[in-house]
Enzyme design. Structure first.
Site, mmCIF file in Angstrom:
data_model
loop_
_atom_site.group_PDB
_atom_site.id
_atom_site.type_symbol
_atom_site.label_atom_id
_atom_site.label_comp_id
_atom_site.label_asym_id
_atom_site.label_seq_id
_atom_site.Cartn_x
_atom_site.Cartn_y
_atom_site.Cartn_z
ATOM 1 N N GLU A 1 9.387 -20.108 19.613
ATOM 2 C CA GLU A 1 8.263 -20.175 20.659
ATOM 3 C C GLU A 1 7.034 -18.864 20.321
ATOM 4 O O GLU A 1 6.152 -18.860 20.802
ATOM 5 C CB GLU A 1 8.922 -19.655 22.023
ATOM 6 C CG GLU A 1 9.313 -18.082 22.080
ATOM 7 C CD GLU A 1 10.687 -17.987 21.522
ATOM 8 O OE1 GLU A 1 11.027 -16.648 21.319
ATOM 9 O OE2 GLU A 1 11.509 -18.965 20.939
ATOM 10 N N LYS A 2 7.523 -18.070 19.253
ATOM 11 C CA LYS A 2 6.708 -16.984 18.750
ATOM 12 C C LYS A 2 5.248 -17.728 18.268
ATOM 13 O O LYS A 2 4.252 -17.194 18.298
ATOM 14 C CB LYS A 2 7.150 -16.289 17.604
ATOM 15 C CG LYS A 2 8.491 -15.328 17.946
ATOM 16 C CD LYS A 2 9.007 -14.805 16.821
ATOM 17 C CE LYS A 2 10.296 -14.041 17.205
ATOM 18 N NZ LYS A 2 11.410 -15.136 17.683
ATOM 19 N N GLU B 1 19.710 -22.264 16.804
ATOM 20 C CA GLU B 1 19.544 -21.160 16.120
ATOM 21 C C GLU B 1 19.394 -21.346 14.603
ATOM 22 O O GLU B 1 19.870 -22.374 14.010
ATOM 23 C CB GLU B 1 20.680 -20.131 16.350
ATOM 24 C CG GLU B 1 20.935 -19.673 17.899
ATOM 25 C CD GLU B 1 19.989 -18.811 18.421
ATOM 26 O OE1 GLU B 1 19.318 -18.162 17.499
ATOM 27 O OE2 GLU B 1 19.849 -18.720 19.476
ATOM 28 N N SER C 1 11.577 -6.960 19.847
ATOM 29 C CA SER C 1 12.497 -6.217 20.351
ATOM 30 C C SER C 1 13.375 -5.972 19.316
ATOM 31 O O SER C 1 14.550 -5.539 19.565
ATOM 32 C CB SER C 1 12.620 -6.266 21.764
ATOM 33 O OG SER C 1 11.766 -5.955 22.609
ATOM 34 N N TYR D 1 11.158 -26.123 19.015
ATOM 35 C CA TYR D 1 10.989 -25.145 19.988
ATOM 36 C C TYR D 1 9.588 -25.641 20.690
ATOM 37 O O TYR D 1 9.364 -25.285 21.674
ATOM 38 C CB TYR D 1 10.797 -23.844 19.295
ATOM 39 C CG TYR D 1 12.059 -23.176 19.272
ATOM 40 C CD1 TYR D 1 12.733 -22.270 20.218
ATOM 41 C CD2 TYR D 1 13.063 -23.266 17.932
ATOM 42 C CE1 TYR D 1 13.919 -21.731 19.942
ATOM 43 C CE2 TYR D 1 14.193 -22.753 17.928
ATOM 44 C CZ TYR D 1 14.465 -22.065 18.850
ATOM 45 O OH TYR D 1 16.047 -21.398 18.580
ATOM 46 N N ARG E 1 9.880 -8.228 8.563
ATOM 47 C CA ARG E 1 8.700 -8.258 9.164
ATOM 48 C C ARG E 1 8.425 -6.996 9.574
ATOM 49 O O ARG E 1 6.889 -6.539 9.694
ATOM 50 C CB ARG E 1 8.773 -9.043 10.414
ATOM 51 C CG ARG E 1 9.911 -8.709 11.441
ATOM 52 C CD ARG E 1 10.025 -9.863 12.494
ATOM 53 N NE ARG E 1 10.952 -9.583 13.528
ATOM 54 C CZ ARG E 1 11.390 -10.178 14.340
ATOM 55 N NH1 ARG E 1 10.708 -11.495 14.912
ATOM 56 N NH2 ARG E 1 12.132 -9.773 15.520
ATOM 57 N N TYR F 1 12.338 -23.125 10.746
ATOM 58 C CA TYR F 1 12.626 -22.187 11.608
ATOM 59 C C TYR F 1 11.450 -21.534 12.220
ATOM 60 O O TYR F 1 11.308 -20.515 11.939
ATOM 61 C CB TYR F 1 13.700 -21.180 11.579
ATOM 62 C CG TYR F 1 13.996 -20.656 12.602
ATOM 63 C CD1 TYR F 1 14.781 -20.957 13.584
ATOM 64 C CD2 TYR F 1 14.242 -19.212 12.590
ATOM 65 C CE1 TYR F 1 15.385 -20.338 14.745
ATOM 66 C CE2 TYR F 1 14.502 -18.389 13.754
ATOM 67 C CZ TYR F 1 15.250 -19.061 14.793
ATOM 68 O OH TYR F 1 15.798 -18.280 15.840
ATOM 69 N N ASN G 1 12.217 -13.916 12.969
ATOM 70 C CA ASN G 1 13.259 -12.615 12.505
ATOM 71 C C ASN G 1 14.061 -12.950 11.320
ATOM 72 O O ASN G 1 14.340 -11.926 10.678
ATOM 73 C CB ASN G 1 14.192 -12.700 13.720
ATOM 74 C CG ASN G 1 14.961 -13.797 14.343
ATOM 75 O OD1 ASN G 1 14.764 -15.004 13.618
ATOM 76 N ND2 ASN G 1 15.667 -13.925 15.357
#
Length: 438
Positions: A319-320, A189, A252, A220, A258, A316, A310
């Site tokens: 997977e986005k 994280e 979500s 990731y 953003r 950081y 986020n």
């Protein structure tokens, strides 16, 4: 200029001057022979230098890896070898490492002391410790345990920060830990979602995180130089030809910086939003079960994806970004990283920070939508590199590191190494300014 830069410049300068002198004399044949010989000599010397210093000329992954790894390895073996060499930071090339490992026959013991989100056996759930997706670790083999009775004889002990054991227990363990034992601070994280690490100052020897400056890297996603020819050109062309939609965003986790950016962007182009944040921004495109076949096929219809993190923390990249590459969609990134070659595939993405307004980004996406040649340039990287989903390459690297890296190390200020204030929020102003100008 550093020594290797001077060395290269000098050799090229000599080649150039000698070539001009000979050519001016009209000895074309001699000129050709001398140039060829000098080129061969240069390549030999330079190749030998790389053998001794395999990462000195690397910027991310620009090194010629065929120099330092056997040609007959598979792509998977090549990837693992590359990660081990990267972890050892240039102290070894492949042949040297194989020679060193042949001298040592000891097996190191690795312990997972805390679970990884309630799972103690996540490292060996699908296969043994020494195997990664069916490929065996090169060089060294290790044993794995979760039995706390093995603590005293363990060579490395991994603690997951989000499941960290109590401070009192850690202090008691410190009293009995062997002097050679490496404690590894493990976190995937961002520092925003990490418990305060300051109580653990002076306890941990190595870090295991997504950041490239970690002692052991577990990003990731990952990419490596392509070791075998790319054969998927035609299938990629079919995927691209079938794209009928422009851009999507899946999110979500709402109420962040953003969201404001996406809200401004939607004034200029249509952005289909999957997930809860769609309703908050004036209407979504429904749901999409992440990683499912149906979802993948649905998202492959789009040319672009907003890969917005986020929180804006250093390197950081989740997977986005990586999953978008795997399914053949160009990611538009927003995050706290520089997105340089150490953490992202060169030429694979569009950085929202490079555009002064959201309208400027929108105009660029619309341009690419109409210019297929320009759009296809974002897939040129596939000819040079392969992308890997999150794989536990660090297992092999850890085993090699335990056998070879005996240098004392302790994170006396772990809270500075993994800090919210030092490593997060630096790009917030950039995006706030873009939003305000939009």
């Amino acid at each position: 200029m550093n020594k290797q830069g001077v060395f290269i410049s000098l050799v090229f300068a000599v080649c150039f001057v000698v070539g001009i002198l000979i050519n001016s004399l009209g000895y074309e044949k001699i000129h050709s022979m001398v140039q060829k010989k000098m080129k061969e000599n240069f390549e030999k010397v330079f190749g030998e230098y790389l053998h001794r210093n395999p990462t000195n000329f690397s910027d991310g992954l620009k090194i010629d890896d065929n120099i330092t790894t056997p040609f007959n390895t598979t792509q998977a073996e090549f990837d693992i070898i590359h990660e081990v060499l990267r972890t050892l930071r240039g102290r070894f090339d492949d042949s040297h490492l194989r020679q060193e490992s042949a001298k040592v026959n000891s097996t190191k013991l690795v312990m997972m002391y805390t679970p990884f989100f309630n799972d103690l056996n996540w490292l060996v759930k699908e296969e043994g410790y020494n195997t990664i997706d069916g490929t065996k670790c090169p060089y060294y083999q290790c044993e794995f345990t979760t039995d706390k009775k093995d603590f005293i004889r363990s060579d490395a002990v991994i603690f997951h920060a989000r499941d960290m054991t109590g401070l009192e227990e850690l202090r008691n363990l410190q009293k009995t830990r062997p002097t050679h034992q490496r404690w590894i601070y493990f976190i995937m994280e961002s520092p925003i979602f990490t418990p305060d690490p300051s109580p653990y100052n002076g306890m941990f020897n190595w870090t295991l995180t997504y950041r490239p400056d970690s002692d052991l890297r577990f990003p990731y996603g990952n990419y490596f130089p392509r070791h075998t020819p790319w054969k998927e050109q035609e299938s990629l062309k079919k995927i691209i030809a079938s794209k009928t939609k422009l851009v999507f965003w899946a999110s979500s986790h709402c109420g962040l910086l953003r969201d404001k950016y996406v809200g401004k962007l939607r004034k200029f182009i249509n952005v289909d939003i999957f997930g809860a944040c769609g309703a908050l921004l004036g209407g979504g495109a429904g749901s999409c079960a992440r990683f499912s076949k149906d979802c993948t096929e649905k998202l492959q219809q789009y040319k672009f994806a907003l890969a917005f993190e986020n929180y804006m923390c250093e390197d950081y990249i989740t997977e986005k970004y990586w999953w978008r590459l795997l399914i053949g969609v160009v990611p538009v990134v927003m995050g706290g990283s520089k997105y340089d070659s150490k953490v992202a595939v060169p030429g694979s993405y569009i950085n929202a920070a490079d555009f002064p307004t959201t309208q400027a980004l929108a105009n660029y996406l619309l341009y690419l939508n109409k210019n297929n040649t320009a759009y296809m340039e974002f897939f040129e990287w596939k000819k040079k590199y392969v992308v890997r989903d999150t794989l536990k390459y660090f297992k092999c690297a850890l085993c090699a590191k335990l056998n070879l890296d005996h240098k004392p190390k302790m994170y006396e200020r772990l809270d500075e190494t993994w800090s919210k204030t030092k490593h997060c929020g630096k790009t917030d102003k950039i995006f706030n300014d873009i939003i305000n100008r939009s």
